[in-house]
Design an enzyme around this catalytic site. Structure first.
Site, PDB file in Angstrom:
ATOM      1  N   ASP B 137      12.901  89.592 118.291  1.00 45.25           N
ATOM      2  CA  ASP B 137      12.929  88.139 118.142  1.00 45.25           C
ATOM      3  C   ASP B 137      11.507  87.654 117.868  1.00 45.25           C
ATOM      4  O   ASP B 137      10.560  88.136 118.479  1.00 45.25           O
ATOM      5  CB  ASP B 137      13.477  87.494 119.413  1.00 45.25           C
ATOM      6  CG  ASP B 137      13.807  86.026 119.222  1.00 45.25           C
ATOM      7  OD1 ASP B 137      13.893  85.569 118.066  1.00 45.25           O
ATOM      8  OD2 ASP B 137      13.992  85.335 120.240  1.00 45.25           O
ATOM      9  N   HIS B 144       8.532  74.216 116.726  1.00 45.87           N
ATOM     10  CA  HIS B 144       8.926  74.634 118.090  1.00 45.87           C
ATOM     11  C   HIS B 144       7.696  75.082 118.875  1.00 45.87           C
ATOM     12  O   HIS B 144       7.495  74.670 120.027  1.00 45.87           O
ATOM     13  CB  HIS B 144       9.945  75.770 117.994  1.00 45.87           C
ATOM     14  CG  HIS B 144      10.191  76.500 119.281  1.00 45.87           C
ATOM     15  ND1 HIS B 144      10.808  75.921 120.372  1.00 45.87           N
ATOM     16  CD2 HIS B 144       9.888  77.775 119.662  1.00 45.87           C
ATOM     17  CE1 HIS B 144      10.877  76.793 121.359  1.00 45.87           C
ATOM     18  NE2 HIS B 144      10.331  77.924 120.958  1.00 45.87           N
ATOM     19  N   GLU B 207      18.534  77.998 122.452  1.00 39.39           N
ATOM     20  CA  GLU B 207      17.567  77.983 121.355  1.00 39.39           C
ATOM     21  C   GLU B 207      18.336  78.269 120.078  1.00 39.39           C
ATOM     22  O   GLU B 207      18.985  79.307 119.964  1.00 39.39           O
ATOM     23  CB  GLU B 207      16.468  79.046 121.546  1.00 39.39           C
ATOM     24  CG  GLU B 207      15.482  78.727 122.654  1.00 39.39           C
ATOM     25  CD  GLU B 207      14.257  79.657 122.653  1.00 39.39           C
ATOM     26  OE1 GLU B 207      14.331  80.743 122.031  1.00 39.39           O
ATOM     27  OE2 GLU B 207      13.248  79.298 123.278  1.00 39.39           O
ATOM     28  N   GLU B 209      18.543  79.524 116.508  1.00 40.74           N
ATOM     29  CA  GLU B 209      17.751  80.415 115.655  1.00 40.74           C
ATOM     30  C   GLU B 209      18.594  80.929 114.490  1.00 40.74           C
ATOM     31  O   GLU B 209      19.823  80.822 114.497  1.00 40.74           O
ATOM     32  CB  GLU B 209      17.256  81.633 116.471  1.00 40.74           C
ATOM     33  CG  GLU B 209      16.519  81.260 117.745  1.00 40.74           C
ATOM     34  CD  GLU B 209      15.717  82.399 118.357  1.00 40.74           C
ATOM     35  OE1 GLU B 209      15.665  83.489 117.753  1.00 40.74           O
ATOM     36  OE2 GLU B 209      15.136  82.192 119.436  1.00 40.74           O
ATOM     37  N   ASP B 241      19.612  81.971 121.394  1.00 40.80           N
ATOM     38  CA  ASP B 241      18.771  82.770 122.292  1.00 40.80           C
ATOM     39  C   ASP B 241      18.694  82.027 123.634  1.00 40.80           C
ATOM     40  O   ASP B 241      17.695  81.409 123.968  1.00 40.80           O
ATOM     41  CB  ASP B 241      17.388  82.906 121.650  1.00 40.80           C
ATOM     42  CG  ASP B 241      16.427  83.722 122.503  1.00 40.80           C
ATOM     43  OD1 ASP B 241      16.891  84.526 123.326  1.00 40.80           O
ATOM     44  OD2 ASP B 241      15.203  83.527 122.353  1.00 40.80           O
ATOM     45  N   ARG B 245      14.503  78.967 131.623  1.00 38.25           N
ATOM     46  CA  ARG B 245      13.120  78.476 131.555  1.00 38.25           C
ATOM     47  C   ARG B 245      12.351  78.653 132.861  1.00 38.25           C
ATOM     48  O   ARG B 245      11.152  78.937 132.840  1.00 38.25           O
ATOM     49  CB  ARG B 245      13.096  76.994 131.164  1.00 38.25           C
ATOM     50  CG  ARG B 245      13.695  76.678 129.812  1.00 38.25           C
ATOM     51  CD  ARG B 245      12.933  77.362 128.690  1.00 38.25           C
ATOM     52  NE  ARG B 245      13.546  77.030 127.397  1.00 38.25           N
ATOM     53  CZ  ARG B 245      13.293  77.697 126.289  1.00 38.25           C
ATOM     54  NH1 ARG B 245      12.476  78.740 126.296  1.00 38.25           N
ATOM     55  NH2 ARG B 245      13.876  77.354 125.160  1.00 38.25           N
ATOM     56  N   GLN B 248      11.549  82.229 133.191  1.00 38.65           N
ATOM     57  CA  GLN B 248      10.582  82.575 132.144  1.00 38.65           C
ATOM     58  C   GLN B 248       9.163  82.179 132.540  1.00 38.65           C
ATOM     59  O   GLN B 248       8.211  82.950 132.334  1.00 38.65           O
ATOM     60  CB  GLN B 248      10.985  81.875 130.839  1.00 38.65           C
ATOM     61  CG  GLN B 248      10.170  82.310 129.625  1.00 38.65           C
ATOM     62  CD  GLN B 248      10.647  81.650 128.330  1.00 38.65           C
ATOM     63  OE1 GLN B 248      11.578  80.851 128.322  1.00 38.65           O
ATOM     64  NE2 GLN B 248      10.004  81.992 127.224  1.00 38.65           N
ATOM     65  N   LYS B 261      15.509  86.174 129.147  1.00 44.55           N
ATOM     66  CA  LYS B 261      16.152  86.252 127.830  1.00 44.55           C
ATOM     67  C   LYS B 261      17.220  87.343 127.773  1.00 44.55           C
ATOM     68  O   LYS B 261      18.117  87.282 126.942  1.00 44.55           O
ATOM     69  CB  LYS B 261      15.101  86.591 126.760  1.00 44.55           C
ATOM     70  CG  LYS B 261      13.958  85.596 126.635  1.00 44.55           C
ATOM     71  CD  LYS B 261      14.330  84.431 125.753  1.00 44.55           C
ATOM     72  CE  LYS B 261      13.117  83.583 125.396  1.00 44.55           C
ATOM     73  NZ  LYS B 261      13.463  82.460 124.503  1.00 44.55           N
ATOM     74  N   THR B 265      22.568  86.773 124.447  1.00 38.47           N
ATOM     75  CA  THR B 265      22.181  86.206 123.157  1.00 38.47           C
ATOM     76  C   THR B 265      23.467  86.136 122.340  1.00 38.47           C
ATOM     77  O   THR B 265      24.170  87.144 122.225  1.00 38.47           O
ATOM     78  CB  THR B 265      21.161  87.120 122.443  1.00 38.47           C
ATOM     79  OG1 THR B 265      20.053  87.350 123.331  1.00 38.47           O
ATOM     80  CG2 THR B 265      20.669  86.502 121.153  1.00 38.47           C
ATOM     81  N   THR B 362      13.153  79.871 117.535  1.00 36.21           N
ATOM     82  CA  THR B 362      13.767  78.543 117.514  1.00 36.21           C
ATOM     83  C   THR B 362      13.343  77.761 116.266  1.00 36.21           C
ATOM     84  O   THR B 362      12.159  77.600 115.993  1.00 36.21           O
ATOM     85  CB  THR B 362      13.351  77.769 118.778  1.00 36.21           C
ATOM     86  OG1 THR B 362      13.608  78.597 119.905  1.00 36.21           O
ATOM     87  CG2 THR B 362      14.132  76.484 118.909  1.00 36.21           C
ATOM     88  N   GLU B 376      12.246  71.304 124.474  1.00 29.82           N
ATOM     89  CA  GLU B 376      11.538  70.370 123.594  1.00 29.82           C
ATOM     90  C   GLU B 376      12.133  68.963 123.654  1.00 29.82           C
ATOM     91  O   GLU B 376      11.410  67.979 123.740  1.00 29.82           O
ATOM     92  CB  GLU B 376      11.614  70.874 122.147  1.00 29.82           C
ATOM     93  CG  GLU B 376      10.910  72.193 121.908  1.00 29.82           C
ATOM     94  CD  GLU B 376      11.402  72.836 120.627  1.00 29.82           C
ATOM     95  OE1 GLU B 376      10.942  72.443 119.553  1.00 29.82           O
ATOM     96  OE2 GLU B 376      12.274  73.734 120.701  1.00 29.82           O
TER      97      GLU B 376
END
Lengths: 433, 433
Positions: B137, B144, B207, B209, B241, B245, B248, B261, B265, B362, B376
């Site tokens: 990825d 982003h 996300e 993608e 994805d 958060r 992360q 992550k 997915t 993203t 975001e």
């Protein structure tokens, strides 16, 4: 308890004693199809031919239809049978080779079958033992993390002692011992603040690691409990996580290493089973933080006492033929056990599968003589290591061969060893001309 | 040029016009073995049954022995035939469905075969289209990266505009659209400086993608030249994805994301071929730094103009049934093209293979309405998004369904669309009780 003595001559000091019986994938010049074998003394036992010639006739609890796993080109199918089956097969093979074997007619007294199934190790070609699904690498060698932090004048990450820090690696570039490694090329920043240039890696390094191959799946969403994790481990190999330090320094932030690691990872060919390593369990490094419950393992002796060492042999006329010991370290220098690593990797619900490869990271000891990478040994290029004949190394040069060795046990007649994990550096390929 | 009109009724606004013909893997209740299909209008064309019934009789340049690829449970074998073969098959299938087909007897006038091979999309079960080798990825959605940096009050990494920043992801947890996603659990630090706690993820995000599937290998040590990279791409899917958060933030340093992550997915089931997307090529975002030669692409229009949007549907009684648009963005908002990404991923000599999945990261646009993650949209929890009926979201709640849509083109009768990529959040499983 099976006798540690065999009717087959096993040289003193052999890594592949009767107490070991690791599994691997071999082919030969006359029979080039890859198939499953075990290593004993100076021979590979071809388990595909052994099975086809009634070799498993004495193991009536092992289903005949299961014997096809030994003709597969990778250990995945055998591994997926589960640990009780691996255990049965290994114990049975020990009984076959034992000097007082209960089945003398199967192999000991059967010269014809011996000639078909016992192949000198010098005549076999080793292949990658598993079809690798996902490959993950961790960073739980505490001494390595501490020395690296010291070299870069930073502190250990705040999370380091709370969880096994790790990242996903590249499965497609995991190769078996002996495969030559082309020096990688990529972006390098030669001076702080300067723009990157495109060049072959200058600061090419080795990392001595241990890794496990998995034999069982957890369903997606269902973490592996730490005290069950051993059921998921087929066995262990040595691993060289070749690292391009100059490329790594530039690309690391914010998402971790990519090209500095993805060009090649070398593993030893013979997978030493969990069962063979069981007598060598020992305690891991202490952690002043109490682990969260999902990482709290009942077992105290959760890592293995494996003597590990690395050698370098240069190819220049003066260096040729002489080997220098790069380091001597031990498999016990880990902050987290492999069971804790698997519990953490799956705690999010991530599914793991047979054939997955999971490595612990560089297994360094506490002092320079036990540092398991040149980054640590030479303080990231500040020092250089005398390799004899007037030569020295800060990082690896083209033509250098790095070889790992790993052995458990003290009795020279019942060692449990990993054999070797070796790779020679070739020049970068200028493929973009 | 084939007519864009078909003898088969294709509804106005269908993503699967005659100009598209994406490939996927399907099964049905009566025929549960997964096999290859293409989507056209409101139908899947079962290519396995079509091939077995002489459907490819008009394509004499496509070897009969190659037809077995359509009975495989994944697209890997078909993809590995190479782009000229995919091109031939797609053009042939367009001719079969064209209103002025040169082969009317094969399907248009053959009601019996139509009943065997045309299955309503509502009756098919979609499977993961490829057996995925490695999944990588990237992070090349510039808007982003800029918005994320702003939210965390940091600057973009110095390497960001010099190379496509990326990391290796987890292949085992890539699932097809519709698969429910259990909320992950793991270590979370709730207050700066506090020790981590074990808990279900609170800040669960999506996300949006794009990702490509590969159809060709490069040998280890041999990078893919950027201008050849398109030959290695079979086609594209949309990808969610999913990101934890809070996990992360704690685990990211120093080696990048792992558990935040690796739990899931989601990809869309129909792989839109490179050829179908070719008419929608457009320019990527400008970069003030000149790329190093290995990243310098001759083609100016290196990314695709794909309208992408995300919807959220809550499951609470008040939210149920209403969908809220989370964002509207476009596939062109990338700093690096997929060709540049593949050139970079392989520049070290890393081998890529058919079935590898490579995502761009993203794909956010420049303003809040085009931001393609809740991080975001809501400034990492500082804001919340009104989703109607008095409900709002900072991050995803259990029961929420996130659905992506993606379409190219303006003519409602010849759209090239991706269908949908959807997933519903289920509660975490307490598997450690």
């Amino acid at each position: 308890m099976v006798s540690t003595k065999s009717w087959l001559t096993i040289p003193k000091g052999s890594s592949f004693s009767l107490a070991n019986l690791p599994f691997g994938v071999i082919s030969t010049e006359v029979a080039p199809s890859p198939r499953i074998a075990t290593a004993i003394g100076e021979f590979a036992l071809d388990l595909s031919v052994f099975a086809a010639n009634g070799g498993f006739a004495g193991l009536d609890t092992f289903g005949q239809q299961q014997l096809s796993v030994f003709s597969e080109p990778a250990l995945n199918a055998f591994a997926a049978l589960g640990k009780s089956e691996h255990y049965k097969v290994r114990i049975y093979l020990q009984s076959i080779f034992s000097e007082n074997t209960p089945h003398p007619q199967i192999l000991r007294n059967n010269k014809d079958l011996q000639s078909k199934v016992l192949i000198p190790l010098s005549a076999v070609c080793n292949h990658i033992p598993f079809l690798i699904g996902d490959y993950s690498d961790f960073f739980v060698g505490l001494h390595h993390a501490e020395k690296a932090a010291k070299v870069f004048n930073i502190t250990l990450a705040r999370n380091y002692k709370h969880l096994p820090v790790g990242y996903a690696g590249r499965a497609s570039s995991v190769v078996v011992s002996g495969t030559p490694i082309h020096r990688p090329q990529g972006q390098i920043v030669r001076q702080l603040g300067a723009p990157p240039v495109f060049a072959p890696c200058h600061d090419l390094d080795f990392e001595l690691e241990l890794a496990c191959f998995m034999c069982k799946s957890n369903p997606m969403g269902h973490p592996i409990p730490v005290d069950d994790a051993d059921d998921y481990i087929f066995g262990y190999v040595m691993m060289n996580d070749w690292s391009a330090r100059d490329m790594q320094a530039w690309e690391m932030g914010p998402l971790g290493p990519l090209n500095s690691k993805n060009f090649a990872t070398t593993i030893s060919p013979w997978v030493v089973t969990s069962a063979a390593l069981e007598p060598f369990r020992t305690g891991q490094l202490p952690n002043e933080h109490e682990a969260l419950p999902y990482l709290r393992e009942k077992r105290q002796a959760a890592v293995h006492d494996i003597r590990l060492w690395a050698e370098l042999k240069g190819s220049s006329p003066s260096a040729s033929g002489t080997s220098t010991t790069l380091c001597r370290t031990n498999g016990r220098y880990l902050l987290w056990s492999f069971s804790q690593i698997l519990a953490h990797l799956s705690i999010s619900g991530c599914p793991l599968n047979p054939g997955d490869l999971v490595a612990c990271g560089t297994v360094s000891g506490p002092d320079r003589a036990s540092h398991a990478s040149l980054l640590e040994i030479n303080d990231n290029g500040a020092l250089s290591l005398d390799i004899g004949n007037g030569e020295s190394r800060t990082f690896l040069q083209d033509g250098d061969t790095v070889t790992f060795h790993g052995v458990c046990g003290d009795d020279e007649y019942s060692l449990v060893g990993f054999g070797t994990c070796a790779g020679t550096i070739l020049p970068a390929i200028n493929a973009l001309k």
